[in-house]
Scaffold this motif. Structure first.
Motif: not given
Length: 779
Positions: A620-638
């Motif tokens: 998940i940490d490695d996808t930071w740039e792709a998330r920023r570019r695509s404006q997508v949020q990644v969360i971990v379920d509780s």
């Protein structure tokens, strides 16, 4: 059958039948202690005490007087009184007076025959004959073997037949007794004599009676003559009795061999008459079975043996013959003991022995001929003819030599069978040999492993149709083994198929022929070609990749270079460099994906116990740039587990998770959320990645895991060669896991990357930072 019936008709086994019948008579003893028949015997004691006086008429007269005082029913004076004594004329008168006074005395008469003369009767002297109540013919005929077995109740010259002495005693009490039916066989027999005068006078005898002896000699109550004449007997001794007076002393003769007598004992004639008289009183009539009954009984036993031997093996045939012989003897015993019917079973017993002997000879002859033919046939074959002859074992009779030759050939055939069996079991492919109906007769070890049974023996007699019901043709999707297919013309067929485990198979069906070339079954082969088909598909994928995907960006680069050379002013230098770089990066990305897929498929894995939750957080940490570019949020379920330990190859698992995350980010709309979690699964531990993209229809879900598939119109923004999900599926399969997709059009996709768990998997929830904190930490 003709021999058995002929022995009965012509009485060819008379003497063996007599021996058997004598044994049956001797076994049927009866109690005569209360019998009405009493024997007064001129025995050794009487001769010693009275001497010649015992044979004088005065003594007989005194005896009759004393017996008559007790009111007997009849007195039989079984003594031949044919001559008068000149010195004792008064004795005859005294005896005649006693006979006249008693009125119950029967005197005997006999028959004499001379060679060349007519038979004649010998009667007592006239004075005695006229004084007696009646006369009886005291004739005891013996058979040609010297044994007395039967008597005739009536015999004499034609039209002048006399009653037997015993029957005459019964008629003293009741003159009309047996007037309607005289016991014994009614068949009349005649003894013809031709005197010198030429006149024919025939001696006729009828009503033959088999004597049912009550027991051995001395079985009847005997009273000594001297005791009876001396008056020592208590009054009433002879009251209501039939009294027979006769000689029993051995020196006086008149002894006969009878069935119940021993080797050293004989029976006096007076006791024989006592047995006849007692049997007539008790109506113990024994009659010989008629010829038709004897023949039918014996022939039936032989017929049953013939029918049974047509179906039974030798041991049971012997048992059948012995049982039928025993049944004949038992029937003879039962007929004599219960029905007073005398059978002649020897013809049937001999017939059973002859039948079994002939049948055994026939079977032995057939077996010998078979051994000869089989030995010649086996020696004629190529493999058997090479066997060396064992000269040291050529001894023995003809049958032994044939058996040894066949045994040697049989051992060689067993060796060949073992060789075939070992060769069949050594084959790596599953083999089934079945009959024309599909019933398995032979299978190898590979077949037992494929069908998941304990051994190849467990497959015998099972239905190949049922076993291969899940194996279907790759083209028609129909079962490759059906009753209709097995009934077709015997030809060799090979076809591609798949089974229930999605294995690619090559099914071969070849006819099985016997030694005569007749079709008797089928040989079915199941060759697992899954790896070959997989390699073929990979080869096709590589050709497709090299010929299409790799060529496209390179062709684009060449086109840009050609355009720049001919029209330098068509685009700015920055645009030119940007396009060249994009196509080069695309080619590099395609090459990298293809190489990674090849490594995931072929290279050996070095498994380590790792925490899937930590690997997920790193990805998940490695996808930071792709998330920023695509404006997508990644969360971990509780609810995600903090510890999920599995034996994995870390780099390949991390790259698989990267592919899933990248695929979710690429296909998720802006400002959407991707939910990740590590959760418990029935097969182990699973990494769940859930997006809010356009989703995939049911009909296309299986295809997206195939190489070079981009998901169709529902995933129109897809770029690349379509190797990402193929890589994920390959890594999961190599780890013993799988990838599960849950999706529908317009509902997003949920991927679960399932791996086998190690101890400690999915034990407690992890305390992860909030999405905003995660983003800041990553930044």
């Amino acid at each position: 059958m003709a021999l058995v019936v002929g022995m009965d008709i012509f009485d060819l086994v008379r003497q063996p039948n007599r021996i058997l019948q004598d044994a049956l008579v001797a076994s049927q003893h009866r109690d005569v202690q209360r019998s009405d028949v009493v024997v007064v015997a001129i025995d050794e004691k009487t001769i010693s005490a009275l001497g010649a006086w015992a044979f004088r008429g005065a003594a007989h007269a005194e005896l009759i007087d004393r017996i008559s005082k007790d009111s007997p029913r009849a007195i039989g004076l079984d003594l031949l009184l044919t001559d008068s004594d000149a010195h004792s004329a008064d004795d005859d008168k005294a005896l005649a007076a006693s006979l006249q006074q008693s009125g119950r005395v029967v005197l005997p008469m006999t028959m004499q025959t001379y060679y060349g003369a007519n038979p004649r009767t010998v009667q007592p002297i006239r004075a005695l004959a006229t004084s007696a109540n009646r006369l009886g013919l005291d004739r005891l005929p013996v058979d040609n073997d010297g044994v007395l077995r039967d008597i005739y109740l009536q015999e004499g010259l034609r039209d002048f037949e006399l009653d037997h002495f015993s029957l005459a005693m019964l008629r003293v009490v009741d003159a009309d007794r047996f007037s309607l039916h005289v016991p014994g066989s009614t068949k009349a027999e005649e003894l013809s004599h031709a005197p010198p005068s030429g006149r024919w006078l025939d001696w006729r005898r009828s009503h033959k009676l088999i004597v049912p002896f009550a027991g051995p000699p001395g079985h009847f109550n005997r009273i000594s003559y001297v005791d009876a004449i001396s008056g020592l007997l208590p009054p009433g001794t002879f009251d209501g009795k039939y009294v027979l007076v006769g000689t029993t002393a051995a020196e006086l003769g008149g002894l006969y061999e009878v069935p119940v007598a021993g080797d050293d004992t004989l029976m006096p004639g007076v006791e024989i008459n006592a047995n006849v008289l007692d049997s007539l009183l008790g109506r113990l009539e024994v009659t010989p079975a008629p010829l038709w009954l004897n023949a039918s009984l014996n022939a039936s036993a032989v017929l049953l043996a013939l029918v049974g031997m047509a179906f039974l093996e030798p041991l049971f045939a012997l048992f059948l013959a012995g049982s039928l012989a025993l049944a004949l003897l038992s029937a003879s015993w039962a007929g004599f003991a219960l029905l007073r019917l005398q059978f002649a079973p020897v013809a049937g017993v001999l017939g059973l022995g002859i039948v079994y002997t002939l049948w055994s000879w026939s079977r032995l002859n057939a077996a010998t001929r078979y051994l000869i033919d089989a030995s010649i046939h086996l020696r004629a074959t190529a493999s058997i003819s090479q066997l060396p002859c064992d000269a040291t074992r050529s001894s023995g009779d003809f049958l032994d030599r044939r058996i040894r030759a066949l045994a040697q050939a049989t051992r060689h055939l067993r060796d060949l069978h073992q060789l075939v069996s070992d060769s069949l079991n050594s084959l790596p492919d599953a083999k089934l040999v079945c009959d024309q109906q599909g019933r398995v007769r032979l299978a190898n070890a590979a077949a037992a492993h494929y069908f998941n049974v304990a051994s190849s023996e467990a497959l015998r007699n099972m239905s190949a149709i049922e076993l291969m019901r899940g194996v279907r043709s790759s083209e028609s999707h129909e079962a490759v083994v059906t009753p209709d297919l097995l009934a077709q013309h015997p030809t060799t067929i090979a076809m591609s198929a798949r089974d229930g485990d999605e294995l690619d198979l090559l099914v071969k069906r070849a006819p099985s022929l016997n030694a005569d070339g007749q079709h008797v079954g089928w040989i079915l082969s199941l060759v697992d070609v899954s790896e070959m088909r997989q390699a073929q598909r990979q080869h096709e994928d590589a050709i497709h990749f090299l010929s299409h995907d790799m060529r496209a960006p390179q062709a684009a680069i060449l086109t840009l270079l050609e355009l720049d050379r001919h029209a330098p002013s068509a685009m700015s230098p920055s645009q030119f460099r940007e396009r060249i770089g994009r196509h080069a990066r695309k080619a590099l990305s395609l090459s990298e994906g293809f190489i990674q897929l090849a490594r995931a498929r072929s290279q050996p894995y070095r498994l380590e116990v790792r925490n899937l939750a930590a690997i997920l957080l790193e990805c998940i940490d490695d996808t930071w740039e792709a998330r920023r570019r695509s404006q997508v949020q990644v969360i971990v379920d509780s609810s995600s587990a903090a510890e999920a330990f599995c034996r994995v190859e870390p780099n390949l698992v991390a790259r698989a998770i990267d592919n899933l995350l990248g695929n979710a980010i690429e296909h998720s709309p802006p400002h959407s959320t991707i939910i990740c979690a590590v959760e418990q699964h029935q097969e182990g531990c699973a990494i769940r990645i859930q997006d809010q993209g356009p989703g995939i229809g049911k009909d296309k879900q299986a295809a997206i895991f195939e190489p070079f598939d981009r998901g169709g119109s529902a995933r129109s923004r897809a770029h690349g060669a379509g190797l990402g999900l193929t890589f994920v599926k390959t890594v999961a399969a190599r780890h013993g896991g799988r990838v599960v997709l849950e999706s529908a059009v317009g509902s997003g996709c949920t991927f679960r990357f399932v791996l086998p768990a190690s101890p400690g998997c999915c034990q407690r929830p992890c305390a992860l930072p909030a999405p905003e904190e995660l983003a800041l930490d990553t930044l």
